[in-house]
Design a protein around this motif. Structure first.
Motif, PDB file in Angstrom:
ATOM      1  N   VAL A  40     101.013  61.817  41.137  1.00 60.41           N
ATOM      2  CA  VAL A  40      99.554  61.783  41.235  1.00 60.41           C
ATOM      3  C   VAL A  40      99.243  60.690  42.263  1.00 60.41           C
ATOM      4  O   VAL A  40      99.199  59.505  41.931  1.00 60.41           O
ATOM      5  CB  VAL A  40      98.898  61.495  39.872  1.00 60.41           C
ATOM      6  CG1 VAL A  40      97.381  61.493  39.995  1.00 60.41           C
ATOM      7  CG2 VAL A  40      99.368  62.506  38.828  1.00 60.41           C
ATOM      8  N   LYS A  46      90.189  59.743  46.778  1.00 58.67           N
ATOM      9  CA  LYS A  46      90.820  61.062  46.880  1.00 58.67           C
ATOM     10  C   LYS A  46      92.160  61.102  46.141  1.00 58.67           C
ATOM     11  O   LYS A  46      92.779  60.083  45.887  1.00 58.67           O
ATOM     12  CB  LYS A  46      91.038  61.422  48.339  1.00 58.67           C
ATOM     13  CG  LYS A  46      89.793  61.290  49.193  1.00 58.67           C
ATOM     14  CD  LYS A  46      89.543  62.547  49.934  1.00 58.67           C
ATOM     15  CE  LYS A  46      88.335  62.398  50.839  1.00 58.67           C
ATOM     16  NZ  LYS A  46      87.277  63.258  50.483  1.00 58.67           N
ATOM     17  N   VAL A  47      92.563  62.332  45.827  1.00 59.37           N
ATOM     18  CA  VAL A  47      93.863  62.573  45.203  1.00 59.37           C
ATOM     19  C   VAL A  47      94.542  63.700  45.983  1.00 59.37           C
ATOM     20  O   VAL A  47      93.876  64.619  46.479  1.00 59.37           O
ATOM     21  CB  VAL A  47      93.725  62.900  43.697  1.00 59.37           C
ATOM     22  CG1 VAL A  47      92.945  64.184  43.466  1.00 59.37           C
ATOM     23  CG2 VAL A  47      95.077  62.951  43.014  1.00 59.37           C
ATOM     24  N   VAL A  49      96.814  66.973  46.572  1.00 56.14           N
ATOM     25  CA  VAL A  49      97.245  68.194  45.887  1.00 56.14           C
ATOM     26  C   VAL A  49      97.927  69.122  46.890  1.00 56.14           C
ATOM     27  O   VAL A  49      97.689  69.041  48.093  1.00 56.14           O
ATOM     28  CB  VAL A  49      96.076  68.947  45.196  1.00 56.14           C
ATOM     29  CG1 VAL A  49      95.525  68.150  44.032  1.00 56.14           C
ATOM     30  CG2 VAL A  49      94.988  69.301  46.186  1.00 56.14           C
ATOM     31  N   TRP A  62      96.953  75.448  42.817  1.00 57.38           N
ATOM     32  CA  TRP A  62      96.860  74.062  43.254  1.00 57.38           C
ATOM     33  C   TRP A  62      97.481  73.188  42.182  1.00 57.38           C
ATOM     34  O   TRP A  62      97.288  73.422  40.984  1.00 57.38           O
ATOM     35  CB  TRP A  62      95.403  73.668  43.477  1.00 57.38           C
ATOM     36  CG  TRP A  62      94.800  74.303  44.688  1.00 57.38           C
ATOM     37  CD1 TRP A  62      94.072  75.448  44.746  1.00 57.38           C
ATOM     38  CD2 TRP A  62      94.899  73.826  46.030  1.00 57.38           C
ATOM     39  NE1 TRP A  62      93.706  75.723  46.033  1.00 57.38           N
ATOM     40  CE2 TRP A  62      94.197  74.740  46.854  1.00 57.38           C
ATOM     41  CE3 TRP A  62      95.505  72.722  46.628  1.00 57.38           C
ATOM     42  CZ2 TRP A  62      94.090  74.585  48.230  1.00 57.38           C
ATOM     43  CZ3 TRP A  62      95.385  72.568  48.000  1.00 57.38           C
ATOM     44  CH2 TRP A  62      94.688  73.479  48.790  1.00 57.38           C
ATOM     45  N   GLN A  63      98.210  72.186  42.618  1.00 59.15           N
ATOM     46  CA  GLN A  63      98.817  71.235  41.691  1.00 59.15           C
ATOM     47  C   GLN A  63      99.190  69.966  42.439  1.00 59.15           C
ATOM     48  O   GLN A  63      99.053  69.891  43.654  1.00 59.15           O
ATOM     49  CB  GLN A  63     100.040  71.850  41.019  1.00 59.15           C
ATOM     50  CG  GLN A  63     101.119  72.308  41.978  1.00 59.15           C
ATOM     51  CD  GLN A  63     102.205  73.103  41.268  1.00 59.15           C
ATOM     52  OE1 GLN A  63     101.966  73.773  40.281  1.00 59.15           O
ATOM     53  NE2 GLN A  63     103.410  73.028  41.764  1.00 59.15           N
ATOM     54  N   PHE A  64      99.660  68.984  41.689  1.00 58.21           N
ATOM     55  CA  PHE A  64     100.126  67.749  42.292  1.00 58.21           C
ATOM     56  C   PHE A  64     101.541  67.974  42.836  1.00 58.21           C
ATOM     57  O   PHE A  64     102.268  68.830  42.332  1.00 58.21           O
ATOM     58  CB  PHE A  64     100.146  66.626  41.252  1.00 58.21           C
ATOM     59  CG  PHE A  64      98.807  66.351  40.630  1.00 58.21           C
ATOM     60  CD1 PHE A  64      97.780  65.770  41.358  1.00 58.21           C
ATOM     61  CD2 PHE A  64      98.559  66.673  39.299  1.00 58.21           C
ATOM     62  CE1 PHE A  64      96.547  65.514  40.784  1.00 58.21           C
ATOM     63  CE2 PHE A  64      97.339  66.423  38.710  1.00 58.21           C
ATOM     64  CZ  PHE A  64      96.330  65.843  39.454  1.00 58.21           C
ATOM     65  N   ARG A 137      88.344  63.033  43.809  1.00 51.72           N
ATOM     66  CA  ARG A 137      88.813  63.026  42.412  1.00 51.72           C
ATOM     67  C   ARG A 137      87.877  63.784  41.488  1.00 51.72           C
ATOM     68  O   ARG A 137      88.328  64.478  40.590  1.00 51.72           O
ATOM     69  CB  ARG A 137      88.961  61.593  41.913  1.00 51.72           C
ATOM     70  CG  ARG A 137      89.989  60.811  42.662  1.00 51.72           C
ATOM     71  CD  ARG A 137      89.981  59.389  42.195  1.00 51.72           C
ATOM     72  NE  ARG A 137      90.604  58.529  43.186  1.00 51.72           N
ATOM     73  CZ  ARG A 137      91.126  57.372  42.910  1.00 51.72           C
ATOM     74  NH1 ARG A 137      91.082  56.904  41.689  1.00 51.72           N
ATOM     75  NH2 ARG A 137      91.678  56.656  43.849  1.00 51.72           N
ATOM     76  N   GLN A 139      86.306  66.342  42.085  1.00 50.13           N
ATOM     77  CA  GLN A 139      86.384  67.777  42.359  1.00 50.13           C
ATOM     78  C   GLN A 139      87.705  68.394  41.860  1.00 50.13           C
ATOM     79  O   GLN A 139      87.947  69.584  42.079  1.00 50.13           O
ATOM     80  CB  GLN A 139      86.249  68.037  43.867  1.00 50.13           C
ATOM     81  CG  GLN A 139      84.922  67.608  44.443  1.00 50.13           C
ATOM     82  CD  GLN A 139      83.791  68.423  43.850  1.00 50.13           C
ATOM     83  OE1 GLN A 139      83.834  69.647  43.830  1.00 50.13           O
ATOM     84  NE2 GLN A 139      82.770  67.746  43.350  1.00 50.13           N
ATOM     85  N   LEU A 140      88.521  67.609  41.198  1.00 47.40           N
ATOM     86  CA  LEU A 140      89.832  68.081  40.756  1.00 47.40           C
ATOM     87  C   LEU A 140      89.730  69.363  39.927  1.00 47.40           C
ATOM     88  O   LEU A 140      90.531  70.290  40.093  1.00 47.40           O
ATOM     89  CB  LEU A 140      90.558  66.988  39.961  1.00 47.40           C
ATOM     90  CG  LEU A 140      91.973  67.327  39.488  1.00 47.40           C
ATOM     91  CD1 LEU A 140      92.893  67.596  40.669  1.00 47.40           C
ATOM     92  CD2 LEU A 140      92.523  66.195  38.632  1.00 47.40           C
ATOM     93  N   VAL A 149      95.131  69.787  33.041  1.00 50.88           N
ATOM     94  CA  VAL A 149      95.404  68.440  33.553  1.00 50.88           C
ATOM     95  C   VAL A 149      95.708  67.526  32.371  1.00 50.88           C
ATOM     96  O   VAL A 149      94.953  67.458  31.402  1.00 50.88           O
ATOM     97  CB  VAL A 149      94.215  67.890  34.372  1.00 50.88           C
ATOM     98  CG1 VAL A 149      94.523  66.483  34.892  1.00 50.88           C
ATOM     99  CG2 VAL A 149      93.893  68.829  35.532  1.00 50.88           C
ATOM    100  N   LEU A 157      92.794  58.526  36.986  1.00 52.02           N
ATOM    101  CA  LEU A 157      91.963  58.801  38.161  1.00 52.02           C
ATOM    102  C   LEU A 157      90.574  58.191  37.996  1.00 52.02           C
ATOM    103  O   LEU A 157      90.009  57.662  38.945  1.00 52.02           O
ATOM    104  CB  LEU A 157      91.859  60.303  38.409  1.00 52.02           C
ATOM    105  CG  LEU A 157      93.144  60.990  38.863  1.00 52.02           C
ATOM    106  CD1 LEU A 157      92.946  62.492  38.968  1.00 52.02           C
ATOM    107  CD2 LEU A 157      93.649  60.410  40.174  1.00 52.02           C
TER     108      LEU A 157
END
Length: 168
Positions: A40, A46-47, A49, A62-64, A137, A139-140, A149, A157
């Protein structure tokens, strides 16, 4: 049953017992559950993906960034290596967030919170992934269903977002 005992040269009780080295026979080594390290990676608000190809090549999700943890390797090392290998992003481990059996894949996942160091996010692994993105984040949930999640990820996060905003 006697046939199995003769084939494997060991008693049926030993054959049916939990995985371990059986009677000193190196062919029967301790087996391991499939484990995956999930990175992560955070950068400001932001994060990171990745958009993973489906098993059949048609579906996407979509994923990490993530990778399989082989016996003798640490989840932290795998998280850093897979992030770089999939996205071109260098990161460092901030802390472990915990582990769980994933509700969809039934794989043991170890979640690692990572800090962005350097690198432009790009789809380096075109065989496995369709794309890579930095997303806000908050918008995850648009990318990964909220019920999939891991709750400590959401909490981390939220907390790192609060810390980042109070520092600016």
């Amino acid at each position: 049953m006697r046939l199995l005992e003769r084939i494997f040269e060991t008693g049926i009780d030993e054959l049916l017992s939990a995985p371990h080295e059986v009677s000193g026979n190196p062919q029967f080594q301790l087996s391991y559950a499939l484990r995956v390290a999930v990175a992560v990676v955070v950068r400001d608000s932001k994060v990171l993906v990745v958009c993973r190809r489906g098993d059949d090549g048609n579906g996407i999700s979509w994923q990490f960034p993530a990778g399989i943890v082989k016996p003798g390797m640490s989840a932290e090392t795998v998280a850093i290596r897979e992030t770089l290998g999939e996205t071109g992003v260098h990161c460092s481990v901030a802390r472990k967030l915990g582990s769980r059996v994933h509700p969809v894949t039934n794989v043991v996942c170890e979640y690692i919170l990572c800090d962005y160091l350097t690198g432009d996010a790009q789809n380096v692994d075109v065989v496995e992934n369709v794309g890579v993105a930095w997303i806000d984040r908050d918008q995850l949930g648009r990318f990964i269903p909220a019920d999939q999640v891991y709750p400590p990820v959401l909490e981390a996060l939220r907390l790192t977002s609060l810390l980042a905003s109070s520092a600016s």
